[in-house]
Design a protein around this motif. Sequence first.
Motif, PDB file in Angstrom:
ATOM      1  N   PRO A 161      -7.332   4.698 -10.951  1.00 49.54           N
ATOM      2  CA  PRO A 161      -7.617   3.260 -10.916  1.00 49.54           C
ATOM      3  C   PRO A 161      -7.703   2.576 -12.272  1.00 49.54           C
ATOM      4  CG  PRO A 161      -9.607   4.527 -10.455  1.00 49.54           C
ATOM      5  CD  PRO A 161      -8.472   5.508 -10.507  1.00 49.54           C
ATOM      6  N   ASP A 178      -3.376   3.750  -6.202  1.00 51.80           N
ATOM      7  CA  ASP A 178      -4.796   3.965  -5.941  1.00 51.80           C
ATOM      8  C   ASP A 178      -5.301   5.288  -6.500  1.00 51.80           C
ATOM      9  OD1 ASP A 178      -5.148   1.570  -4.638  1.00 51.80           O
ATOM     10  OD2 ASP A 178      -4.741   2.393  -2.652  1.00 51.80           O
ATOM     11  N   ARG A 207      -7.230  -3.459  -6.902  1.00 50.37           N
ATOM     12  CA  ARG A 207      -7.851  -2.131  -7.007  1.00 50.37           C
ATOM     13  C   ARG A 207      -9.188  -2.172  -7.739  1.00 50.37           C
ATOM     14  NH1 ARG A 207     -10.137   1.806  -6.739  1.00 50.37           N
ATOM     15  NH2 ARG A 207      -9.465   3.992  -6.714  1.00 50.37           N
ATOM     16  N   GLY A 211       0.772  -1.232   0.000  1.00 53.44           N
ATOM     17  CA  GLY A 211       0.000   0.000   0.000  1.00 53.44           C
ATOM     18  C   GLY A 211       0.802   1.279   0.000  1.00 53.44           C
TER      19      GLY A 211
END
Length: 406
Positions: free
Chosen positions: A325, A322, A70, A26
């Motif tokens: 996307p 993120d 995602r 992440g």
Amino acid sequence: MPPVESITIPTPQEQVAEILGPVLDGKSLTPQAGECLLKVASQFPTSDLAVIPPGLGQIQAAADQLRAKRVGETVTYVINRNINFTNICEQHCGFCAFRRDAYTPGAYWLDLEEILRKAGEAVTLGATEICLQGGLNPQAQANGSTLNYYATIMRELKSAFPHLHLHAFSPQEIEFIARQDDRGFVDVLAHLQAQGLDSLPGTAAEVLVDRVRQIICPEKLKTETWLEIVTTAHRLGLPTTSTMLCGHIETPAEQIQHLEHLRQLQQTALENHYPGRITEFILLPYVGEQAPLALRKRVGRSQPDLLQTLALTAVARLYLGDWIPNHQPSWVKLGLEGAKMALTWGCNDLGGTLMEEHITTMAGAKGGTGLTPQELQVAITSLGRPAQQRTTLYQPLGDPIHGSLG
């Protein structure tokens, strides 16, 4: 003499693993790490794509894993039509085989009636979007105003087809209108939006590094201006796409600089709660078969390097994380088989039907000018993934399609 200590140099696989671990947990990829991944990828010349070298295979797997995390397994597509309404252009970009001077062989300029006819034909074929772009034609005015000309197209299209999404006019075209009429970007964008403009293509970005732009498109707007127009569009509630023209003279560091600009644009839109933002990223590899000779000779290649395009596709997915996307390959530039491969390197969208495509095809692209929805569906489901029609803004339409369509 004391023994000489040996120095252990990390293998490409070890370098890649050290970078990818935090990203899959992440963390955002740093510019330095992104550049390192691209340099590792550049060590592998295009060869048998059935056997991906280990370091590059790690990058591919990580990008595909991040894509699945995602946006899932579904691959989307849009039924749309490109309308390139004129190829008359005041600029002379080094990669462009599309532009013409007025009154020269091959020059064209569609009138409003023809634009409406093409849009109507697209609607009968199920289109939900018209993508409208053209050259910078100084004669394109209505009542002495360039803005009035462009606004008239929007107004007439939206009046005739109120439910059709009008995805039109690159930041370069917005700059051209503003310059021609001596208006501000806010004024131009707000007026076009009031007349029916729904979103902007993020084209004319090429590479958002002025060193590169000065060589391949010196007459185009500067990086800072492109970013200003896109930010202004987002602030006004106009979504945009984003693109990169890759595989010519840019370096890995400049590719990452471009991606960093896009990431920061999206961060700015989200942090400031702008109603518009970037909906997708599209990688556009350089095609030079019919393009001006000077850049073609400098690049030394007329068609995309598929492996390097796929590697950059993967790194773009990892870098934009993120923030953006949706990632889309160009089947026009890579061919449908190359675009299918990109769906295993981080992409989740196969783009549009287009129905007609002139700009890249005139440069010598081999992918064709249009695909049917069924052809896109077959390409997607052949990978064992469901196909889903979408709107321009990625809202699903209808039910997903599973399994081979034959």
